[in-house]
Motif scaffolding. Structure first.
Motif, mmCIF file in Angstrom:
data_model
loop_
_atom_site.group_PDB
_atom_site.id
_atom_site.type_symbol
_atom_site.label_atom_id
_atom_site.label_comp_id
_atom_site.label_asym_id
_atom_site.label_seq_id
_atom_site.Cartn_x
_atom_site.Cartn_y
_atom_site.Cartn_z
ATOM 1 N N ASP A 293 0.813 -1.205 0.000
ATOM 2 C CA ASP A 293 0.000 0.000 0.000
ATOM 3 C C ASP A 293 0.853 1.264 0.000
ATOM 4 O OD1 ASP A 293 -3.056 0.622 0.414
ATOM 5 O OD2 ASP A 293 -1.937 2.132 1.516
ATOM 6 N N PHE A 294 0.501 2.217 -0.860
ATOM 7 C CA PHE A 294 1.274 3.459 -0.949
ATOM 8 C C PHE A 294 0.926 4.440 0.173
ATOM 9 C CE2 PHE A 294 -2.647 4.755 -3.003
ATOM 10 C CZ PHE A 294 -2.773 6.104 -2.702
ATOM 11 N N HIS A 295 -0.240 4.263 0.797
ATOM 12 C CA HIS A 295 -0.686 5.202 1.823
ATOM 13 C C HIS A 295 -0.394 4.701 3.236
ATOM 14 C CE1 HIS A 295 -3.843 7.361 4.280
ATOM 15 N NE2 HIS A 295 -3.266 8.364 3.668
ATOM 16 N N ALA A 296 -0.353 3.389 3.396
ATOM 17 C CA ALA A 296 -0.096 2.791 4.711
ATOM 18 C C ALA A 296 1.086 1.839 4.564
ATOM 19 C CB ALA A 296 -1.334 2.057 5.221
ATOM 20 N N ILE A 297 2.275 2.371 4.662
ATOM 21 C CA ILE A 297 3.484 1.581 4.415
ATOM 22 C C ILE A 297 3.621 0.524 5.508
ATOM 23 C CG2 ILE A 297 6.002 1.687 4.273
ATOM 24 C CD1 ILE A 297 5.686 4.471 3.061
ATOM 25 N N ILE A 298 3.783 -0.705 5.077
ATOM 26 C CA ILE A 298 3.673 -1.823 6.009
ATOM 27 C C ILE A 298 4.796 -1.817 7.044
ATOM 28 C CG2 ILE A 298 4.944 -3.550 4.668
ATOM 29 C CD1 ILE A 298 2.561 -5.475 5.348
ATOM 30 N N GLU A 299 5.999 -1.339 6.679
ATOM 31 C CA GLU A 299 7.070 -1.258 7.674
ATOM 32 C C GLU A 299 6.726 -0.246 8.767
ATOM 33 O OE1 GLU A 299 8.619 -1.514 4.173
ATOM 34 O OE2 GLU A 299 8.091 -3.450 4.998
ATOM 35 N N HIS A 300 6.075 0.830 8.368
ATOM 36 C CA HIS A 300 5.700 1.841 9.354
ATOM 37 C C HIS A 300 4.710 1.255 10.350
ATOM 38 C CE1 HIS A 300 6.895 5.535 6.698
ATOM 39 N NE2 HIS A 300 7.762 4.547 6.614
ATOM 40 N N MET A 301 3.727 0.516 9.842
ATOM 41 C CA MET A 301 2.779 -0.131 10.748
ATOM 42 C C MET A 301 3.501 -1.105 11.668
ATOM 43 S SD MET A 301 1.093 -3.181 11.453
ATOM 44 C CE MET A 301 1.254 -4.123 9.934
ATOM 45 N N ALA A 302 4.358 -1.954 11.089
ATOM 46 C CA ALA A 302 5.038 -2.963 11.904
ATOM 47 C C ALA A 302 5.823 -2.320 13.049
ATOM 48 C CB ALA A 302 5.964 -3.795 11.016
ATOM 49 N N TRP A 303 6.436 -1.188 12.791
ATOM 50 C CA TRP A 303 7.239 -0.523 13.807
ATOM 51 C C TRP A 303 6.364 0.254 14.802
ATOM 52 C CZ3 TRP A 303 11.961 -0.642 15.750
ATOM 53 C CH2 TRP A 303 12.418 0.421 16.510
ATOM 54 N N ASN A 304 5.463 1.057 14.281
ATOM 55 C CA ASN A 304 4.692 1.945 15.153
ATOM 56 C C ASN A 304 3.612 1.216 15.949
ATOM 57 O OD1 ASN A 304 6.034 4.403 14.442
ATOM 58 N ND2 ASN A 304 4.912 4.411 12.513
ATOM 59 N N TRP A 305 3.139 0.090 15.441
ATOM 60 C CA TRP A 305 2.097 -0.657 16.134
ATOM 61 C C TRP A 305 2.669 -1.800 16.976
ATOM 62 C CZ3 TRP A 305 -3.504 -0.781 14.785
ATOM 63 C CH2 TRP A 305 -3.893 0.336 14.028
ATOM 64 N N ARG A 306 3.988 -1.878 17.112
ATOM 65 C CA ARG A 306 4.601 -3.034 17.757
ATOM 66 C C ARG A 306 4.197 -3.157 19.222
ATOM 67 N NH1 ARG A 306 8.085 1.099 17.714
ATOM 68 N NH2 ARG A 306 9.587 1.412 19.397
#
Length: 663
Positions: A293-306
């Motif tokens: 996804d271009f709007h919800a970058i999966i690495e960002h989720m993995a890090w910020n939601w850890r």
């Protein structure tokens, strides 16, 4: 005396009519934290002054086009238009709030589908675009009456009256902002959240709604709004953000390969960023987003939601997709609400995924452990070695079951590349949910899929753990033994416009040798037209100064029961860009391969070919490279700078908006 009292009350009412909903700033001291941003605001304090603009019935569903008061800002009332639907005669209903995406409108079919499934549902028209209605309401299929009116503010999208886009981290004052100084209250994200909190108040006050059972969902920009609303309003009992809310990266990228570091902005980071909201999430939340996804970058989720606790978090990640989900994943949204608002369904626990490096062969191994409280239909492990999040190919690891676990090797072709991985576990959909009401674009599914957290390993780990590069290039891209498994399928039920797309040619394992031919076999029992589209440099991953480009060849297939061979050389592929006449020199900058009966090169393109509706099977096999030489280890590209990512992001948004308008 009564006359004097009535006069005083009338004067007080007139005064209250223009009382500000948000306390004016004291001096030039704007809020500095999320807590301060919302301190003192009560979304239930003011009357909603609801207007019922239109009402109709659709298959036992009452549908209303309504408008409610958001508040008074700068002395003028702002109002929100919305579509509200519920089962006719329903009572004590759970309720859903829908938040649409950027450039879109309140949903008509979403709330109706929700209502058919036993919910009251409200979709607010925060962006101010035309609201869809049935032909029986308006011959233009759009509402012609009163609309969302932000008064002296402007939180529409795309920006309408205000040429300045305050959905970016721009808090400087102008004629359409709330505060006359630089302030987070000038952010449109904040204003829409005010309207969304008032929408929850609307739902609370409806006689058919149980106010203790309200949830929220939204897509894209609506996904970010959903995440943030769930964090700040305790009345939200469950939330499903789709393709939004992944957060920003503000730490070293050596810890997060594939991340895009955001330039620091203290006001944004403390008050508006997802990062300020995510730690406050305490209610059940389902992350629903595809891998690319271009709007919800999966690495960002993995890090910020850890640090979001496992008991309240579920994930459902569609592989090979960008900004859309397949049916087995999109169905999880409904099941999530069935559990947390109706207590009629129980989600399995999230699967666990681990990475191990301690083996004598020097090959990383991935192990998935699913929850076996429900019968498992399948377990799939995906991994990638590509640091670029929107264009990477996710390899389907060959997992073997041993006991209650599934394990798979994840061989590397280079020790300079990171590794990203997650697991999907599919369960059988209970019979009562296999034929529920679904809005257009979504279908039912015999299975539903939940995902593990995404794990990441950087190249520094390979050196410390004595991992070796054991993988080698492979000329066989897709044998056809698992049809379309490595592809993203679109419009599959629409014969003129179906397409199959894969990023597999970008992976160095399957990258084309210099001078090679791309060959495959296809079944076409009727005369059909096939467009073969090669996209290069998508998202500027190889050269951020050059735009992405399509190179196309059109083939006319004869009617035959036999397999037909299609061979494509570099010289066969015509560039769609009218400013380019040179054919591709090699396959090194390929990011996507797409097959479709049609190709629309756009208003500025040189190629447009509308194929007739496809007839017969759509089956390929033995997609492979023939000839040519491997002269170099082809790179997979690099993560973009924040500036390049923002430019490409804006281009993607504009393309999406144009696509929406063209239908």
């Amino acid at each position: 005396m009564k006359s004097i009292s009535a006069t005083i009350l009338a004067l007080l009412a007139i005064g209250n009519l223009h009382a500000e909903s948000l306390t004016p700033l004291s001096g030039d001291n704007p809020p500095q934290t999320l807590q301060a941003l919302w301190n003192g605001y009560d979304p239930t304090a003011e009357p909603l002054e609801i207007e019922n603009l239109k009402e109709w019935t659709d298959e036992g569903i009452t549908v209303r086009l309504v408008r409610y008061k958001i508040g008074v800002f700068k002395g003028t009332t702002s109002t929100m238009a919305a579509i509200y639907a519920f089962p006719k005669g329903g009572s004590n209903l759970p309720a859903l709030l829908h938040l649409h995406g950027g450039g879109q409108s309140a949903s008509l079919h979403g709330p109706i589908a929700d209502a058919k499934n036993g919910y009251a549902s409200l979709s607010i028209n925060w962006g101010g675009n035309p609201i869809p209605v049935p032909n029986s309401v308006s011959p233009t299929n759009t509402w012609q009456g009163p609309q969302t009116d932000w008064g002296k503010l402007d939180a529409t999208h795309p920006p309408k009256r205000n040429p300045v886009n305050h959905f970016t981290p721009n808090f400087k004052p102008d004629d359409f902002t709330l505060d006359a100084v630089e302030s987070p209250r000038n952010s449109n994200w904040f204003l829409v959240l005010v309207a969304a909190r008032r929408a929850i108040t609307f739902l609370e006050q409806q006689p058919e709604v149980d106010p203790s059972r309200i949830a929220v969902y939204g897509h894209s920009m609506g996904g970010k709004l959903t995440t943030n609303l769930a964090a700040i309003d305790p009345r939200v009992k469950a939330a499903v953000p789709s393709c939004g809310g992944s957060g920003d990266i503000d730490t070293s990228l050596s810890e997060i390969p594939g991340g895009i570091k955001t330039p620091p902005n203290p006001i944004h980071d403390a008050c508006i960023s997802d990062n300020a909201h995510i730690p406050r999430i305490s209610r059940p939340i389902l992350w629903l987003s595809p891998t690319n996804d271009f709007h919800a970058i999966i690495e960002h989720m993995a890090w910020n939601w850890r640090k979001v606790p496992d008991p309240i978090l579920r994930l459902s990640i569609t592989p090979h997709r960008n900004h859309v989900h397949d049916n087995s994943h999109s169905l999880t949204q409904h099941l999530f609400f069935e559990q947390h608002l109706k207590q009629s369904f129980t989600f399995p626990k999230s699967p666990q995924l681990t990475l191990s490096t301690g083996n004598p062969y020097g090959i990383p191994h991935l192990t998935a452990t699913p929850d076996l409280s429900a019968p498992v239909k399948s377990v799939h492990i995906y991994y990638s070695i590509d640091p670029h999040p929107t264009t990477r190919f996710w390899r389907h690891a060959i997992a073997v079951k041993s006991g209650n676990q599934w394990s798979a090797p994840a061989p590397l072709i280079s020790l300079d590349q990171p590794l990203f991985a997650f697991a999907n576990v599919s369960y059988e959909t209970p019979a009562i949910y296999q034929n529920i009401a679904r809005p257009p674009g979504s279908g039912n599914s015999e299975t539903y899929s939940i995902s593990s957290r995404v794990i990441t390993a950087s190249p520094t780990l390979w050196k410390s753990e004595n991992i070796r590069a054991t993988d080698i290039p492979d000329r066989m891209i897709d044998s056809g033994s698992h049809p379309w498994r490595d592809w993203s399928l679109s419009n599959w039920d629409h014969p003129p416009l179906w397409s199959a797309q894969t990023a597999k040619l970008k992976d160095p394992k399957w990258r084309g040798p210099d001078g090679a031919k791309l060959v495959f076999e296809i079944q076409s029992t009727a005369e059909n037209t096939l467009a073969i589209i090669i996209t290069t440099n998508a998202w500027g991953v190889y050269d951020n100064k050059l735009p992405p480009s399509d190179h196309v060849t059109i083939r006319n297939l004869k009617a035959s029961p036999d397999w037909q061979t299609v061979t494509i050389t570099l010289q066969d592929l015509a560039p769609n860009n009218p400013e380019t006449s040179t054919p591709l020199a090699n396959w090194r900058t390929v990011t996507d391969l797409r097959l479709s009966p049609s190709y629309n090169g756009g208003p500025d393109g040189r190629i447009n070919r509308t194929g007739k509706p496809w007839q017969g099977p759509r089956t390929i096999r033995n997609l492979r490279w023939e000839g040519g030489q491997y002269t170099t280890t082809h790179p997979v590209g690099s993560p973009l700078s924040p500036e390049d990512h923002q430019r490409q992001f804006n281009d993607a948004i504009n393309k999406s908006l144009k696509s929406e308008k063209s239908g």
